[in-house]
Structures are given as structure tokens and as C-alpha cells.
Design a protein around this motif. Structure first.
Motif, PDB file in Angstrom:
ATOM      1  N   GLN A  77      -4.980   9.038  -2.791  1.00  0.00           N
ATOM      2  CA  GLN A  77      -3.726   8.387  -2.424  1.00  0.00           C
ATOM      3  C   GLN A  77      -2.817   8.250  -3.645  1.00  0.00           C
ATOM      4  O   GLN A  77      -3.272   8.322  -4.781  1.00  0.00           O
ATOM      5  CB  GLN A  77      -3.991   7.033  -1.780  1.00  0.00           C
ATOM      6  N   ASP A  78      -1.528   8.080  -3.402  1.00  0.00           N
ATOM      7  CA  ASP A  78      -0.575   7.890  -4.493  1.00  0.00           C
ATOM      8  C   ASP A  78      -0.911   6.600  -5.237  1.00  0.00           C
ATOM      9  O   ASP A  78      -1.325   5.609  -4.631  1.00  0.00           O
ATOM     10  CB  ASP A  78       0.852   7.832  -3.947  1.00  0.00           C
ATOM     11  N   ASP A 106       3.721   1.885  -0.753  1.00  0.00           N
ATOM     12  CA  ASP A 106       3.782   3.351  -0.785  1.00  0.00           C
ATOM     13  C   ASP A 106       2.713   3.937  -1.710  1.00  0.00           C
ATOM     14  O   ASP A 106       2.224   5.030  -1.486  1.00  0.00           O
ATOM     15  CB  ASP A 106       5.159   3.825  -1.248  1.00  0.00           C
ATOM     16  N   ALA A 107       2.380   3.206  -2.769  1.00  0.00           N
ATOM     17  CA  ALA A 107       1.399   3.688  -3.737  1.00  0.00           C
ATOM     18  C   ALA A 107       0.463   2.542  -4.124  1.00  0.00           C
ATOM     19  O   ALA A 107       0.866   1.378  -4.148  1.00  0.00           O
ATOM     20  CB  ALA A 107       2.104   4.216  -4.984  1.00  0.00           C
TER      21      ALA A 107
END
Length: 161
Positions: free
Chosen positions: A38-39, A84-85
Motif C-alpha cells: 500500500q502507499d 490515502d497513504a
């Protein structure tokens, strides 16, 4: 996996020129090696002896500067899906200590800095070398594998004159 890197260089040394792209490559290689897909976000600060000493005393009750300090993110699990990250945390690397240790260990400055970057990133991801011998062996083995992929020798092998 994309990595967002925040880099603060309050201490620089001519014998260790650090490029943002290089640091990002090392952290990404470390995360990929342990199957993070994942980011992620990471903060890295390169500091002097005084700052490292102050932080080491405050957070670890050790009255001296140290090579790398790891501050894992403490964002609650329920908040993570909204981001998002994944914020994995912050590393504080003391450049003068890294340079001195490189000399003592007969390594190049970039070789030892890279090791500390890999080491610290693994700490941010929950790896530990102080709890048990098994944990230490697992973490060291990962460091050796990652550094080999990056073109460096085993950091735990003592070089002979």
C-alpha cells in the motif's frame, strides 16, 4: 506502492551527500522486501549531535546521541481506512554518529547511512532486535538481504585490515 517522503536536513556533511531520490529508493526497497504494497508516508530528519542527544534522552532515557531513532505512527486503526497513504512514522538520523560509526566499522559513509535507513524503516514496521534473540536474528537477516539487493555487503561482517 508509492512512497511519500518528507525530508528535513538540518545537518549536512560533504562526505555524505544525500539525494532525496536515493533515500526514497532505499525505503521503497525495504518496504517492498517485507511485502508492503500500500502507499506509505515517511518523515526523515538528518540531525546533529545535540538534537539526537536531546531526543534520545527524552524518548529513550539514554543520555547520549544515537545513530537512528524510530518513531512509528500511532494513528488509530479505525482512522487508517480513511487515509490515502499509510503513515509509517518518522526517522531521525544523526549524521555525525553515522559518520563516526562508518569510520569505526570501516565502511563508507553511504554504506552505513543506507544500513541505518533500512534498520530504522524496519523498526517503523514493527521489527525489533531488543526483545529476543529470534527477533534480532530475523531483523538482521532482513537487513542483510535488503542491503545485498541494494549492492552492499553484510553490515554485520567485520572487515579485516
Amino acid at each position: 506502492m508509492k512512497l511519500s517522503l518528507s525530508l528535513q536536513q538540518s545537518f549536512e556533511a560533504p562526505e555524505l551527500v544525500l539525494k532525496r531520490s536515493y533515500i526514497k529508493k532505499v525505503v521503497e526497497s525495504t518496504l517492498r522486501h517485507i511485502d508492503v504494497d500500500q502507499d506509505c508516508e515517511i518523515g526523515i530528519a538528518c540531525v546533529d549531535l545535540d538534537e539526537s542527544h536531546k531526543l534520545n534522552l527524552e524518548y529513550r532515557q539514554k543520555d547520549k546521541p544515537t545513530n537512528v531513532l524510530s518513531f512509528p505512527s500511532d494513528i488509530p486503526e479505525e482512522v487508517l481506512p480513511m487515509l490515502d497513504a499509510l503513515p509509517i512514522g518518522d526517522l531521525v538520523i544523526c549524521i555525525p554518529v553515522v559518520l563516526q560509526e562508518a569510520i569505526e566499522q570501516q565502511k563508507t559513509p553511504i554504506e552505513h547511512f543506507t544500513h541505518m535507513l533500512v534498520h530504522g524503516t524496519l523498526h517503523l514496521m514493527g521489527y525489533d532486535h531488543e526483545t529476543s534473540d529470534e527477533d534480532a536474528e530475523e531483523m538482521e537477516a532482513l537487513e542483510i538481504e535488503i542491503l545485498k539487493k541494494l549492492g552492499f555487503d553484510n553490515p554485520y561482517t567485520v572487515k579485516e585490515d
